[in-house]
Design an enzyme around this catalytic site. Structure first.
Site, PDB file in Angstrom:
ATOM      1  CB  SER A 252     -49.811 139.690  41.759  1.00 31.36           C
ATOM      2  OG  SER A 252     -50.303 139.790  40.433  1.00 31.36           O
ATOM      3  CE  LYS A 253     -52.151 146.902  44.106  1.00 25.11           C
ATOM      4  NZ  LYS A 253     -53.262 146.514  44.584  1.00 25.11           N
ATOM      5  NE  ARG A 254     -49.894 139.378  36.986  1.00 24.85           N
ATOM      6  CZ  ARG A 254     -50.455 138.196  36.862  1.00 24.85           C
ATOM      7  NH1 ARG A 254     -51.360 137.981  35.936  1.00 24.85           N
ATOM      8  NH2 ARG A 254     -50.100 137.198  37.648  1.00 24.85           N
ATOM      9  CG  HIS A 255     -55.005 138.063  40.144  1.00 25.88           C
ATOM     10  ND1 HIS A 255     -53.731 137.737  40.542  1.00 25.88           N
ATOM     11  CD2 HIS A 255     -55.302 137.251  39.116  1.00 25.88           C
ATOM     12  CE1 HIS A 255     -53.272 136.747  39.794  1.00 25.88           C
ATOM     13  NE2 HIS A 255     -54.202 136.436  38.916  1.00 25.88           N
ATOM     14  N   GLY A 256     -56.477 142.655  40.706  1.00 24.04           N
ATOM     15  CA  GLY A 256     -57.358 143.652  41.330  1.00 24.04           C
ATOM     16  C   GLY A 256     -56.961 143.895  42.771  1.00 24.04           C
TER      17      GLY A 256
END
Ligand code: GLU
Length: 472
Positions: A252-256
């Site tokens: 997800s976005k959290r991973h960049g």
């Protein structure tokens, strides 16, 4: 003839997972000299946008994934945008109704909701049956619908039996009897549900193989039942496992960066992204990692697609990108760097000069964007004052003087100037060159000093030295 499709919903940018699905379909189609269809699943009117459709197409083309049939290029089985096929879905839904395989429901949404609550309160799964809806189809209600111009919802009568699916990737999957209830084919606003439109289209577009994300596995039972209702052999279907971030959680976005668009903006090359995506859940028999699109096409096979989730490793993608940057021609990379340079309002002499700048940092480059951090000082004078002892200071000033006097010099001549001064003034070479580097770049490390000096030129070098010593 193999016919596959990529069927994105234009509700956002093309993400890693979608891009990988598109790529696997593309490789499979090309491997078997088949047809790759692009179908836009835009029946969710609230969330679908043309701008996303355009963006999806741009991202696919940028990756080198081109379609043989699609909304913009046409084809024998169009239209390829579901919103333009509503009449077709209506006909096929009516066909199932006339064959008693589907039925019309005259219940209002709140009545359906109440039905659902009723079932749940009895600890039953919220699976509807035709009988449950019959009480709503009174003469009055039907007349009311007609008067108000309302359309009944069309439900599919899901057969109550075990359905076995032989997945191309996951193997046999058994959907036990009663795992799903009747489901909507056509909403009252005339819009088909995903499962219905998907089957009608795959059927009419003569799709032979479906490769998609395993979030769709639960839908497969409904789709198989629909094929059976139409008396049509389903395509062969394979579900690719999901992609996880390095921490083992769903990517997800959290991973960049996760969208193709972002990778592009950050300075990844399409051949690196495509190569990396191919390895997310697939590997060639010879375990070769660096592959061109043609090599991937040649080696691709579904039986080497993994059942297990793939881990997205941004570091490996970066490494691969660096590899492709070095493998590419300098001219091409310079061309790609120009927008980054212009965005920062940096000026440059000419292409030839840019090529030399690039070559000085290329070995340490992973993305085009990194160029702006590694090579900034070539474009912008560093704001730096170097603290040095008197001897080194004298040496630096002497160099500046000699450089100014001689004007533009060759690489060898420049090196000679510094060597001579170090020797004549008996300077500590290490201290001297450290200070010189700092004065020219504002940093303690970077490209070879001789490259920096040659690229900057004698006069600019002299001027930077003086500025860093506070004498200009
Ligand atoms: N529109 C669906 C999606 O984007 C397509 C799924 C399928 O390939 O059947 O997930």
């Amino acid at each position: 003839m193999v016919r596959v499709r990529f069927a994105p919903s234009p509700t956002g940018f093309l993400h890693v997972g979608g891009a990988r699905t598109a790529l696997f379909n593309y490789l499979f189609a090309k491997r078997f000299k088949g047809i790759f269809v692009l179908r836009i699943e835009d029946t969710d009117i609230a969330r679908s946008e043309r701008i996303f459709e355009k963006n999806l197409m741009d991202s696919l083309r940028w990756l080198g994934i081109d379609w043989d049939e699609g909304p913009d290029v046409g084809g024998a089985y169009g239209p390829y945008r579901q919103s333009e096929r509503l009449q077709i879905y209506k006909e096929y839904a009516e066909k199932l109704v006339s064959e008693n395989k589907a039925y019309k429901v005259y219940a209002y949404p709140e009545e359906i909701e109440r039905l659902r609550e009723e079932l749940l309160s009895k600890n039953l799964p919220p699976h509807y049956t035709r009988e449950m809806f019959e009480r709503f189809a009174t003469k009055e209600r039907i007349r009311e619908y007609e008067e108000k111009g309302l359309q009944p919802v069309i439900y599919f009568s899901m057969p109550r039996k075990t359905i076995v699916h032989n997945d191309l990737i996951k193997g046999q999957v058994v959907f036990s009897e009663g795992s799903v209830g009747d489901f909507v084919l056509l909403r009252s606003n005339g819009m088909p549900t995903y499962n219905f439109a998907c089957v009608v289209d795959d059927m009419l577009m003569k799709i032979t193989h479906v490769i998609r994300g395993d979030d769709h596995l639960p839908n497969t039972v409904k789709q198989l039942a629909l094929y059976e209702a139409f008396g049509v052999e389903p395509p062969q279907i394979g579900h690719v496992s999901m992609i996880l971030g390095p921490d083992g959680k769903k990517l997800s976005k959290r991973h960049g960066a996760t969208s193709v668009e972002e990778f592009r903006a950050r300075g990844y090359l399409p051949e690196a992204v495509v190569n990396y995506l191919a390895l997310l859940g697939w590997s060639p028999p010879d375990a070769q990692e660096i592959m061109s699109m043609d090599e991937m096409i040649e080696k691709f096979s579904i039986d080497r697609v993994s059942k297990n989730p793939a881990i997205f490793d941004p570091g490996k993608l970066k490494w691969m990108n660096g590899h492709y940057i070095r493998k590419s021609t300098v001219q091409r990379i310079v061309e790609l760097l120009i927008p980054y340079i212009e965005a920062r309002k940096w000026t440059y002499k000419n292409r030839d000069w840019l090529e030399r700048v690039l070559l000085s940092v290329r070995d340490r480059l992973h993305t085009l964007e990194e160029f702006t951090e590694l090579a900034d000082f070539f474009f912008v004078r560093p704001e730096v004052i170097v603290e040095v002892d008197e001897q080194v200071r004298q040496g630096l000033l002497e160099c500046a003087l000699r450089l100014e006097r001689n004007g533009e010099l060759s690489k060898e001549q420049l090196v000679a100037v510094f060597r001579e001064v170090v020797k004549q003034l008996k300077l500590n070479a290490k201290d001297f060159y450290m200070a010189l580097r700092k004065a020219l770049t504002g940093k303690n490390e970077g490209p070879e000093l001789v490259d920096i000096v040659t690229i900057l030129g004698a006069l600019e070098t002299a001027s930077r030295i003086k500025k860093a010593l506070g004498v200009e």
